[in-house]
Design an enzyme around this catalytic site. Structure first.
Site, short mmCIF file in Angstrom:
data_model
loop_
_atom_site.label_atom_id
_atom_site.label_comp_id
_atom_site.label_asym_id
_atom_site.label_seq_id
_atom_site.Cartn_x
_atom_site.Cartn_y
_atom_site.Cartn_z
N ASN A 132 0.82 -1.21 0.00
CA ASN A 132 0.00 0.00 0.00
C ASN A 132 0.86 1.26 0.00
O ASN A 132 0.37 2.35 0.27
CB ASN A 132 -0.95 0.01 1.19
N GLU A 506 -22.70 8.96 4.95
CA GLU A 506 -21.52 8.40 5.64
C GLU A 506 -20.81 9.36 6.61
O GLU A 506 -19.62 9.23 6.87
CB GLU A 506 -20.49 7.84 4.65
N CYS A 538 0.13 8.79 5.92
CA CYS A 538 0.34 7.51 6.60
C CYS A 538 -1.01 6.86 6.82
O CYS A 538 -2.02 7.53 6.92
CB CYS A 538 0.99 7.72 7.96
N HIS A 716 -11.93 13.77 -7.83
CA HIS A 716 -10.63 14.12 -7.25
C HIS A 716 -10.31 15.60 -7.43
O HIS A 716 -9.35 16.10 -6.88
CB HIS A 716 -9.53 13.27 -7.86
N1 GLN Z 1 -18.83 4.46 -0.29
C1 GLN Z 1 -17.52 5.00 -0.21
C2 GLN Z 1 -17.58 6.52 -0.32
O1 GLN Z 1 -18.39 7.01 -1.02
C3 GLN Z 1 -16.63 4.46 -1.30
C4 GLN Z 1 -15.24 4.99 -1.20
C5 GLN Z 1 -14.26 4.31 -2.09
O2 GLN Z 1 -14.63 3.61 -2.99
N2 GLN Z 1 -12.98 4.53 -1.88
O3 GLN Z 1 -16.81 7.21 0.25
#
Ligand code: GLN
Ligand code: ZN
Length: 780
Positions: A132, A506, A538, A716
């Site tokens: 990673n 979320e 990190c 992004h």
């Molecule tokens: N459900 C997550 C979000 O929307 C998916 C994030 C991801 O795929 N890295 O943040």
């Protein structure tokens, strides 16, 4: 005497001192001298820690201001023209940071001392083999010249020598360095050259470096060629012989280091190269021993990578001592011992963990402890009678025994459930063509349905609420109310925008893996177990230590609340088993696929509970699915089989009417499209906007049978794409995938964005979907 050495030590610092200093420097709060001083202190501290642990030959050159591949690009003068106004001027630390981070909009940096009006984009970041960690991709041009342009390695060697250390400088080998880079040019034809043609020009630089190091008093140099653990084309194999035959005449003893996998078909090649020593990874590829002994010329040192540099578990000293003893009998003085790979991929120091359960802590080992493990193995060979050796062996045996027998690891219920899995559990009731009809009736969505990937902007208020709750200054009730407020806001915004399938946003999740790991039994968390991901970034992966299970529902209350606010369909949001596993430190005592299956059953329970709570669409994110692909092609199918099975196991506990979505953060599907189809998600959303839908090519050769949402805008960037742009992208997609199976959505979650640009982009996205629906030529 067997020699204990190390291939590389984490540079970030046990309290992430380097991260903090770098970020302070970039904010303009720490000047260059201050930053350099932090680096110097970290190097000195890290050498001392390794030496105190018993390492006899210390790595130098493992420190980097951002990334070790980038340091090599500076060293060789591989600096793209956009980062230097005047190629006769030596690069500076600011050049390095510009190459890593770009300049202009968003970044406050300048490059080459000159302030550019135009933003300059950074070099591409990509994954370092199957770790990673991410490195900055070197950019080569057809007329690439190489020139020694950066003094860091020599300065650090002097620094270590002045401290009285015995050192072994570390370099990335010429073939691996070229392999990691990309051919660049202004036009396709200028770009169309073979990187390997640059080898002859690059090699003299290694000669110059070796000369300089020899003059500094260095005896051994470590040359990392991890690509020897990959499937190599024949011309690259041939190039190895050519290159190392040429380097042979240069001074210094050379240790060729390979890691992350077995040499396999390259074993004869690697063993035979005219160098003075070879390092092999016996953690990833234990079968290489003892085969290697028959192939290794009698003059060569063999370094055995016995201690896992990529995980957090204590090494079984007795088991490894057996191999080391056998090797010592055959090799005598020519035996060296080391971690399997650089410790860059381990957290720094376990002694820092003051709040970890004592028993769990006794099973763990971080970089400092791993050095001690290597050293004690060497000592067990050199001074078998030493008291410390006997103590360490007794202790190691006790640790292995306590762990193997611990009821905290073995959960009979989980094991019984695993044993009861039958193929039928990993299969939906009806095939997709029948399911989708039932789903369409129940969901009643328009053509080109719109949705988002799950997260909405994580504002400072959200982060503060989460933090206050953790610290206890916010009660559970207050926290729930704060999160409900965020959900209400997200639902309101989505209804106003006219999105078809809503999400709760979320807000309550810090991270898509940690959030779930914290609610599962079998995971432990460290406070300081940070590992560098790239630059100053990190990650602190959660650690799977035991059988995994879900004591109680994890997301149902939040999603049920969100659904209660709207008559539209609310999509439940989960992280899939493969991604959970890939972004955690995994157990070594049972296979990874078994851990994936345990995770699958735990998340399956959540899927079933969401359905029972009235949720009709459930998304199971598998962002890291592709990351799990093994380095060698021959191992791919095995991985793909268990990974797709784990996903299907997670998704198959529901009725046909319940729609399962998955999301993946990339679109390179050409080589795995059949496995993606085998996952049998009803809908998959993927990243495609940055590649202009070109990456949908895979869907041309292979008729992907289910529904798909090719991301129409790049999350992004804060740029707001226009409706026209998104319509154009969708039309392109509709040429490869039937219109009635297309969804309209962004590339990924929106948590890193702000609300204004998010809303503006989604307004255009919904308008784009309406335009598509109105076009008769796109009706199925
Ligand atoms: N459900 C997550 C979000 O929307 C998916 C994030 C991801 O795929 N890295 O943040
Ligand atoms: Zn994503």
């Amino acid at each position: 005497m067997a020699l204990a050495h190390n291939l590389g030590f984490p540079r970030i610092g046990r309290d992430r001192e380097l991260k903090k200093a770098l970020e302070a420097h970039w904010r303009g709060e720490l000047d260059e001298a201050g930053l350099r001083e932090v680096g110097r202190q970290l190097r000195a501290a890290h050498w001392q820690l390794q030496k105190d642990a018993g390492i006899q030959l210390l790595p130098v050159g493992d420190f980097a201001w951002y990334d070790q591949v980038l340091t090599h690009s500076l060293t060789f003068g591989v600096i793209p023209a956009r980062f230097r106004d005047d190629s006769s001027v030596r690069p500076t630390l600011q050049t390095l940071f510009a190459m890593a981070r770009g300049t202009g909009a968003g970044g406050s940096q300048r490059c080459c001392g000159a302030s550019h009006g135009q933003p300059v984009f950074a070099q591409e970041l990509t994954k370092w083999f199957d770790t990673n960690y991410h490195y900055l991709v070197p950019e080569f041009t057809a007329d690439q010249q190489f020139e020694l342009s950066w003094e860091q390695l020599f300065e650090e060697v002097d620094e270590a020598l002045a401290l009285g250390h015995a050192v072994k400088p570390v370099l990335i080998g010429p073939l691996t360095y070229l392999w990691l880079g990309k051919a660049k040019g202004a036009t396709d034809s200028e770009q169309d050259f073979d990187k390997l043609d640059l080898l002859e020009r690059l090699l003299p630089l290694y000669g110059q470096i070796f000369q300089r190091l020899a003059a500094q008093g260095v005896e051994w140099v470590q040359i990392d060629e991890p690509i020897l653990a990959l499937d190599l084309p024949q011309d690259w194999k041939n190039a190895f012989e050519r290159a190392y035959n040429l380097l042979q005449k240069d001074p210094l003893k050379k240790l060729l280091a390979t890691y992350f996998g077995g040499l396999e078909d390259n074993l004869g090649l690697a063993a035979g190269l005219p160098v003075d020593g070879l390092h092999i990874d016996l953690v990833r590829a234990p079968e290489q021993y003892p085969i290697i002994l028959d192939r290794l010329p009698a003059y060569k040192v063999l370094s055995l990578g016995l201690v896992n540099g990529r995980n957090v578990w204590r090494c079984d000293l007795e088991k490894n001592l057996e191999i080391a003893r056998d090797a010592q009998e055959r090799l005598g003085q020519r035996l060296w011992l080391a971690p399997s790979c650089s410790l860059l991929h381990s957290p720094v120091d376990l002694t820092r963990e003051d709040q970890l359960d004592a028993e769990l802590k006794s099973w763990l080992s971080f970089a400092v402890q791993k050095c001690a493990e290597v050293a004690i193995l060497a000592r067990a060979l050199n001074e078998p009678q030493a008291l410390e050796v006997a103590d360490a062996l007794v202790h190691s045996r006790a640790v292995q025994a306590s762990r193997a027998a611990s009821p905290r690891i073995h959960n009979p219920q989980v094991q019984a459930r695993l044993a009861a899995i039958r193929p039928i559990h990993a299969r939906r009731q009806a095939p997709f063509v029948e399911r989708i009809d039932k789903q369409r009736v129940g969901l009643n969505l328009p053509p080109f349905p719109t949705t988002t990937i799950g997260s909405f902007p994580q504002t400072p208020a959200i982060r503060l609420a989460r933090q206050s709750f953790r610290q206890g200054t916010l009660s559970a009730a207050q926290y729930t109310e704060a999160m409900h407020g965020e959900i209400r806001h997200a639902v309101q915004v989505q209804e106003n925008l006219g999105l078809d399938v809503l999400v709760h946003g979320e807000a309550e999740r810090n991270d898509m893996v940690e959030y779930f790991a914290e609610q599962l039994d079998g995971y432990l968390f460290t406070r300081f177990g940070w590992v560098q991901s790239y630059g100053s970034r990190c990650v602190k992966p959660a650690v799977i230590y035991g059988d995994l299970s879900r004591p109680t529902a994890m997301t149902v209350d939040w999603i049920r609340y969100a659904q209660s606010l709207t008559t539209k369909v609310m999509k439940g949001m989960l992280t899939g088993p493969v991604t959970m596993l890939m972004w955690s430190f995994a157990r070594e005592d049972i296979p990874r696929e078994q851990q994936a299956r345990q995770l699958a059953l735990a998340i399956r329970d959540e899927v079933v509970d969401l359905e029972a709570a009235g949720i009709r669409i459930i998304q199971i994110d598998e962002a890291a699915f592709r990351e799990g692909l093994p380095l060698r092609k021959a191992a791919w199918q095995g991985y793909l089989d268990w990974a797709t099975e784990a996903f299907r196991l997670t998704a198959s506990g529901v009725r046909d009417e319940t729609q399962i979505h998955t999301h993946m953060c990339y679109s390179e599907f050409n080589d795995v499209i059949e496995s993606i189809a085998a996952m049998d998600a009803d809908v998959i959303t993927i990243e495609t906007s940055r590649s202009d839908m070109e990456l949908l090519d895979a869907f041309e050769q292979f008729a992907y049978p289910n529904e798909i949402g090719p991301g129409v805008y790049d999350i992004h960037s804060p740029r707001v794409p226009s409706r026209e742009e998104m319509v154009k992208l969708m039309r392109k997609a509709a040429r490869r995938i039937p219109a009635e199976r297309l969804w309209v959505n962004p590339d990924c979650g929106l948590k890193t964005r702000g609300w204004p640009e998010t809303e503006a982009a989604l307004v255009n996205m919904v308008a784009a979907a309406r335009e598509l629906r109105a076009d008769p030529s796109l009706r199925g």
